[in-house]
Scaffold this motif. Structure first.
Motif, PDB file in Angstrom:
ATOM      1  N   GLU A   1       0.836  -1.209   0.000  1.00  0.00           N
ATOM      2  CA  GLU A   1       0.000   0.000   0.000  1.00  0.00           C
ATOM      3  C   GLU A   1       0.871   1.259   0.000  1.00  0.00           C
ATOM      4  O   GLU A   1       0.621   2.208  -0.743  1.00  0.00           O
ATOM      5  CB  GLU A   1      -0.910   0.021   1.230  1.00  0.00           C
ATOM      6  CG  GLU A   1      -2.243  -0.617   1.046  1.00  0.00           C
ATOM      7  CD  GLU A   1      -3.102  -0.471   2.293  1.00  0.00           C
ATOM      8  OE1 GLU A   1      -3.212   0.671   2.828  1.00  0.00           O
ATOM      9  OE2 GLU A   1      -3.645  -1.484   2.734  1.00  0.00           O
TER      10      GLU A   1
ATOM     11  N   GLN B   1       2.499   1.734  -3.348  1.00  0.00           N
ATOM     12  CA  GLN B   1       1.542   2.223  -4.340  1.00  0.00           C
ATOM     13  C   GLN B   1       1.254   3.719  -4.122  1.00  0.00           C
ATOM     14  O   GLN B   1       1.186   4.495  -5.075  1.00  0.00           O
ATOM     15  CB  GLN B   1       0.235   1.418  -4.261  1.00  0.00           C
ATOM     16  CG  GLN B   1       0.332   0.028  -4.833  1.00  0.00           C
ATOM     17  CD  GLN B   1      -0.963  -0.771  -4.634  1.00  0.00           C
ATOM     18  OE1 GLN B   1      -1.910  -0.298  -4.025  1.00  0.00           O
ATOM     19  NE2 GLN B   1      -0.974  -2.000  -5.153  1.00  0.00           N
ATOM     20  N   GLU B   2       1.094   4.102  -2.865  1.00  0.00           N
ATOM     21  CA  GLU B   2       0.840   5.514  -2.548  1.00  0.00           C
ATOM     22  C   GLU B   2       2.040   6.385  -2.947  1.00  0.00           C
ATOM     23  O   GLU B   2       1.879   7.485  -3.498  1.00  0.00           O
ATOM     24  CB  GLU B   2       0.557   5.666  -1.048  1.00  0.00           C
ATOM     25  CG  GLU B   2       0.062   7.044  -0.666  1.00  0.00           C
ATOM     26  CD  GLU B   2      -0.346   7.116   0.807  1.00  0.00           C
ATOM     27  OE1 GLU B   2      -0.364   8.252   1.319  1.00  0.00           O
ATOM     28  OE2 GLU B   2      -0.628   6.075   1.426  1.00  0.00           O
TER      29      GLU B   2
ATOM     30  N   THR C   1       4.217   5.719  -5.347  1.00  0.00           N
ATOM     31  CA  THR C   1       4.224   5.780  -6.808  1.00  0.00           C
ATOM     32  C   THR C   1       3.178   6.776  -7.311  1.00  0.00           C
ATOM     33  O   THR C   1       3.440   7.568  -8.223  1.00  0.00           O
ATOM     34  CB  THR C   1       3.939   4.384  -7.405  1.00  0.00           C
ATOM     35  OG1 THR C   1       4.889   3.451  -6.881  1.00  0.00           O
ATOM     36  CG2 THR C   1       4.030   4.399  -8.911  1.00  0.00           C
ATOM     37  N   LYS C   2       2.015   6.761  -6.680  1.00  0.00           N
ATOM     38  CA  LYS C   2       0.939   7.689  -7.060  1.00  0.00           C
ATOM     39  C   LYS C   2       1.363   9.149  -6.815  1.00  0.00           C
ATOM     40  O   LYS C   2       1.143  10.017  -7.669  1.00  0.00           O
ATOM     41  CB  LYS C   2      -0.320   7.343  -6.260  1.00  0.00           C
ATOM     42  CG  LYS C   2      -1.529   8.163  -6.588  1.00  0.00           C
ATOM     43  CD  LYS C   2      -2.722   7.718  -5.744  1.00  0.00           C
ATOM     44  CE  LYS C   2      -3.874   8.678  -5.905  1.00  0.00           C
ATOM     45  NZ  LYS C   2      -4.988   8.348  -5.026  1.00  0.00           N
TER      46      LYS C   2
ATOM     47  N   ASP D   1       3.824  10.303  -9.436  1.00  0.00           N
ATOM     48  CA  ASP D   1       3.125  10.605 -10.696  1.00  0.00           C
ATOM     49  C   ASP D   1       2.432  11.961 -10.622  1.00  0.00           C
ATOM     50  O   ASP D   1       2.480  12.740 -11.587  1.00  0.00           O
ATOM     51  CB  ASP D   1       2.095   9.504 -11.017  1.00  0.00           C
ATOM     52  CG  ASP D   1       2.738   8.190 -11.424  1.00  0.00           C
ATOM     53  OD1 ASP D   1       3.934   8.211 -11.793  1.00  0.00           O
ATOM     54  OD2 ASP D   1       2.043   7.145 -11.379  1.00  0.00           O
ATOM     55  N   GLU D   2       1.775  12.235  -9.498  1.00  0.00           N
ATOM     56  CA  GLU D   2       1.088  13.524  -9.334  1.00  0.00           C
ATOM     57  C   GLU D   2       2.100  14.683  -9.377  1.00  0.00           C
ATOM     58  O   GLU D   2       1.842  15.716  -9.990  1.00  0.00           O
ATOM     59  CB  GLU D   2       0.317  13.554  -8.014  1.00  0.00           C
ATOM     60  CG  GLU D   2      -0.943  12.715  -8.016  1.00  0.00           C
ATOM     61  CD  GLU D   2      -1.661  12.716  -6.668  1.00  0.00           C
ATOM     62  OE1 GLU D   2      -1.272  13.508  -5.767  1.00  0.00           O
ATOM     63  OE2 GLU D   2      -2.607  11.936  -6.522  1.00  0.00           O
TER      64      GLU D   2
END
Length: 190
Positions: free
Chosen positions: A39, A42-43, A45-46, A49-50
């Motif tokens: 988790e 993933q956070e 990586t997100k 990207d942002e």
């Protein structure tokens, strides 16, 4: 032999292997489950990207901003001038500037008054000194000496004021012509 305990300040410098161990980040935290770790990754990586997207949007907006300024004829020099004028105005309207300005103005006025008083005092002292008996005696001695010199040099012995004597002495010295007393080299004794 002495045994010496090494404290924090006495420790040896880190070796390369120690630096590698210190720089590694351990994601295998014993308190974290594999699901929680996934988790978080993933956070992360997100978020990356942002951040990348926001950087692209900002770059696009800055480009659009520059194009609009160019269409309006706003140059970097005019922007600098406007920013400088605005900053100067803001500084002059600040209370610190006003207080400093008032203080310097007051100090200038007081300094000017002090110099004026000092100048008046000096002028008064010179006037008092010129009217003093000592100066009068000195002035008379100078006038007498100049009269004596004029008489011996061939001028008239009419005294006069100190200023008249000085000016006549200056005129007398400027009217004298130097004489040329060169003799023939053959006439000179060795």
């Amino acid at each position: 032999m002495e045994t010496r305990q090494q404290g924090f300040l006495d420790s040896q410098p880190l070796r390369e292997a120690d630096e590698d161990l210190a720089s590694e980040v351990s994601l295998n935290n014993s308190n974290m489950t594999e699901e929680e770790r996934e988790e978080i990754l993933q956070e992360l990586t997100k978020l990356e990207d942002e951040i990348s997207t926001l950087k692209q949007v900002l770059l696009s907006k800055e480009k659009q901003h520059a194009e609009l300024k160019q269409k309006l004829g706003v140059t970097p020099l005019s922007e600098f001038r406007n920013n400088f004028s605005r900053g100067w105005h803001d500084m002059q309207s600040s209370t610190a500037y006003k207080k400093t300005s008032e203080t310097l103005s007051t100090a200038g006025q007081k300094t000017s008054a002090a110099f004026s008083n000092f100048g008046s005092a000096i002028t008064r002292k010179f006037g008092d000194m010129r009217n003093s008996p000592s100066f009068k005696s000195f002035e008379e001695k100078v006038e007498n000496t100049v009269s004596t010199i004029k008489t011996k040099v061939g001028g008239t012995g009419t005294g006069g004021s100190f200023e008249e004597v000085l000016s006549s002495a200056a005129n007398a010295s400027s009217q004298e012509t130097p004489t040329n007393n060169l003799t023939d080299i053959s006439e000179r004794p060795c």
